[in-house]
Design an enzyme around this catalytic site. Structure first.
Site, mmCIF file in Angstrom:
data_model
loop_
_atom_site.group_PDB
_atom_site.id
_atom_site.type_symbol
_atom_site.label_atom_id
_atom_site.label_comp_id
_atom_site.label_asym_id
_atom_site.label_seq_id
_atom_site.Cartn_x
_atom_site.Cartn_y
_atom_site.Cartn_z
ATOM 1 N N ASN A 75 0.809 -1.214 0.000
ATOM 2 C CA ASN A 75 0.000 0.000 0.000
ATOM 3 C C ASN A 75 0.848 1.272 0.000
ATOM 4 O O ASN A 75 0.941 1.976 -1.002
ATOM 5 C CB ASN A 75 -0.943 -0.014 1.213
ATOM 6 C CG ASN A 75 -2.108 0.952 1.051
ATOM 7 O OD1 ASN A 75 -2.017 1.940 0.348
ATOM 8 N ND2 ASN A 75 -3.213 0.652 1.708
ATOM 9 N N ASP A 76 1.465 1.580 1.108
ATOM 10 C CA ASP A 76 2.181 2.849 1.243
ATOM 11 C C ASP A 76 3.316 2.996 0.235
ATOM 12 O O ASP A 76 3.598 4.107 -0.226
ATOM 13 C CB ASP A 76 2.741 2.995 2.655
ATOM 14 C CG ASP A 76 1.634 3.059 3.701
ATOM 15 O OD1 ASP A 76 0.553 3.600 3.370
ATOM 16 O OD2 ASP A 76 1.838 2.561 4.825
ATOM 17 N N VAL A 77 3.985 1.895 -0.103
ATOM 18 C CA VAL A 77 5.161 1.969 -0.980
ATOM 19 C C VAL A 77 4.777 2.166 -2.439
ATOM 20 O O VAL A 77 5.655 2.276 -3.301
ATOM 21 C CB VAL A 77 6.041 0.714 -0.830
ATOM 22 C CG1 VAL A 77 6.552 0.598 0.591
ATOM 23 C CG2 VAL A 77 5.292 -0.549 -1.236
ATOM 24 N N TYR B 124 -0.016 1.165 6.723
ATOM 25 C CA TYR B 124 0.550 1.412 8.038
ATOM 26 C C TYR B 124 0.788 2.890 8.299
ATOM 27 O O TYR B 124 0.879 3.320 9.435
ATOM 28 C CB TYR B 124 1.853 0.626 8.191
ATOM 29 C CG TYR B 124 1.723 -0.544 9.118
ATOM 30 C CD1 TYR B 124 0.487 -1.108 9.390
ATOM 31 C CD2 TYR B 124 2.843 -1.093 9.734
ATOM 32 C CE1 TYR B 124 0.378 -2.183 10.243
ATOM 33 C CE2 TYR B 124 2.732 -2.168 10.586
ATOM 34 C CZ TYR B 124 1.498 -2.711 10.840
ATOM 35 O OH TYR B 124 1.391 -3.774 11.684
ATOM 36 N N ALA B 125 0.903 3.689 7.235
ATOM 37 C CA ALA B 125 1.089 5.122 7.429
ATOM 38 C C ALA B 125 -0.220 5.813 7.779
ATOM 39 O O ALA B 125 -0.241 6.992 8.124
ATOM 40 C CB ALA B 125 1.679 5.757 6.178
#
Length: 498
Positions: free
Chosen positions: A425-427, A466-467
């Site tokens: 997700n975040d990456v 997670y962010a």
């Protein structure tokens, strides 16, 4: 008593062990040579352990009084102690063997954190033993006063080694325990921001350093135990405010701490192998932490201070955006990928949770059989520890030549037909490049949005990474969302490819 002098042969053996550890690190720098690196590590550790046991064989002395002649002192091996040592090694080896066989690859991050905690605890226990019985460790002189009982005075340099070793070990232990609880889901992954935490942490750190300095001039028990207690506390306080997004850096950082703790205890034990090994682990962990921070565009200090990292609600309880998005099926995905010239697969923690690496490799093999070029793109902080995705793909026998790091493959997305994102997700969030208000702004991300089509596997539209931020990639015109369990979706895609 213990023999503290080290023979030239022992020094040579420790040197050979150190060379093996260096070769192990060199081998572990690449998936292709990782098995050779592990073998060097095993050989080096075996040499170090056997050498230490042989050079520190415990003896007992017996005085034989003859009827005629002088008293004869006979030294014999203390087999009782030897058996106890071997039994302890056997128990530890058995626990390690059973754990290694039973632990799931998805639980590897928390296992690593648990191992770090054991290293830290071992350093603390060695330090306590050395403080309580310094003569056995050869770090003190016996003082015989005119009045009163003899007492041992620990060498000033050894007091510094003890203080630093115990402090770093205690920080490593308590910090690793918190990291384990967060990674294992026993503790909420969201940052716990204590009021005035920076002031508290700085005050505790200053107190620990001040006590270590005072310990050099006064070896009073209360100073030693105060150093130990405060170090346990600050280890807890340092990791509690760190959220899930920074967990890969935390694991790497704790790895470095465990190495420095081992090196400090190596000086106390007069063991060059521990000094070499600890320095290697500590320095390599520090370098890796720097690389991870650079990959996230974050400073090491900002990570330690606690930053972003609210964990996604795995139950899907987060509020989904009302922006339009496109939903696809396994059949849609199979058709698009089978017609592509190149597919880049981007794995993330969602793949690890679903244990989808094996079926993902099967999907890749089927696409290759149809003439599609298949590559895997790995972000440095994908997953929950450094190299998490590499380990999972290696377990599924994905060819090493098909796996590429961010800087090596990012330029290829613009010429790629399909980017297949599975739980990362975040990456992959383009907001890191465009939204200055985003907590991940400036973090290097994979340019998956540049592919002609993006297929994104996700359990639901409600969760976030997670962010703690939504991924605008979901709402792009060229993105098709595949909402399902990652393993189940890939299995359906494999069936559709038949």
């Amino acid at each position: 008593m213990h023999e503290l002098t080290v023979s030239p042969w022992a020094s040579l053996a420790y040197l050979v062990a150190g060379v093996c550890f260096i070769l192990a690190l060199r081998g572990l720098s690449s998936p292709a040579s990782s098995q050779r690196g592990n073998r060097f590590g095993i050989i080096g550790m075996t040499i170090a352990v056997v050498t230490t046991l042989v050079t520190h064989v415990p003896f007992v002395q017996h005085a034989l009084v003859a009827d005629i002649g002088p008293t004869i002192v006979v030294r014999a091996i203390d087999w009782t102690t030897v058996v106890e040592i071997l039994a302890a090694i056997g128990v530890g080896a058995a626990i390690g063997l059973v754990t290694a066989r039973r632990i799931a690859m998805t639980a590897m991050p928390q296992l690593v954190a648990a191992f770090h905690s054991l290293v830290g605890l071992a350093a603390v226990l060695v330090g306590v033993a050395a403080y309580l019985n310094p003569q056995a460790f050869g770090i003190s002189d016996l003082v015989i006063p005119l009045i009163g009982q003899p007492f041992a005075v620990i060498h000033p340099v050894s007091r510094i080694e003890l203080g630093l070793g115990v402090a770093i070990g205690a920080i490593t232990f308590s910090g690793s325990v918190i990291a384990f609880l967060k990674l294992n889901g026993n503790m909420g992954g969201k940052p716990i921001m204590l009021p005035g935490r920076h002031v508290i942490n700085l005050a505790l750190l200053a107190a620990i350093l001040g006590l270590i300095a005072y310990f050099v001039t006064d070896q009073a028990p209360w100073i030693f135990w105060a150093i130990t207690l405060l170090s346990f506390v600050i280890g807890f306080l340092l990791i509690v405010p760190i959220g899930g997004a920074d967990m890969p850096v935390v694991v790497s950082m704790l790895n470095s701490y465990s190495g420095w703790a081992a090196a400090a205890m190596g000086f106390t034990l007069h063991n060059s192998a521990m000094i070499i090994t600890g320095a290697l682990v500590g320095s390599s962990g520090a370098i890796l932490s720097y690389i991870m921070c650079r990959a996230m565009n974050r400073s090491f200090i900002s990570v330690i201070a606690g930053g972003f990292g609210a964990v996604a609600d795995t139950s899907g309880g987060a509020v989904a955006s009302d922006r339009p998005w496109k939903r696809g099926s396994a059949e849609d995905a199979a058709f698009l990928m089978s017609q592509a010239e190149q597919v880049i697969i981007v794995p993330g923690y969602g793949m690890a949770v679903a244990q989808a690496q094996h079926v993902l490799r099967e999907m890749g093999d089927k696409l290759k059989a149809e003439g599609v070029r298949v590559k895997y793109a790995i972000h440095p902080v994908a997953g929950r520890m450094p190299g998490h995705m590499n380990v999972l793909l290696a377990e599924a026998n994905v060819p090493y030549d098909d796996v590429f790091e961010l800087e090596d493959i990012n330029s290829e997305f613009a010429q790629t037909d399909v980017a297949f994102v599975i739980g990362a997700n975040d990456v992959t969030n383009p907001a890191a490049k465009t939204d200055k208000s985003s907590p991940i702004y400036g973090m290097p991300v994979l340019d998956v949005e540049k592919a002609k089509t993006v297929l994104f596997i996700k359990r639901s539209m409600g969760g976030v990474g997670y962010a703690g931020v939504d991924n605008e990639l979901f709402y792009r015109d060229n993105t098709m969302m595949l909402l399902a369990d990652a393993k189940k979706m890939v299995e359906d895609i494999v069936k559709a490819l038949d």
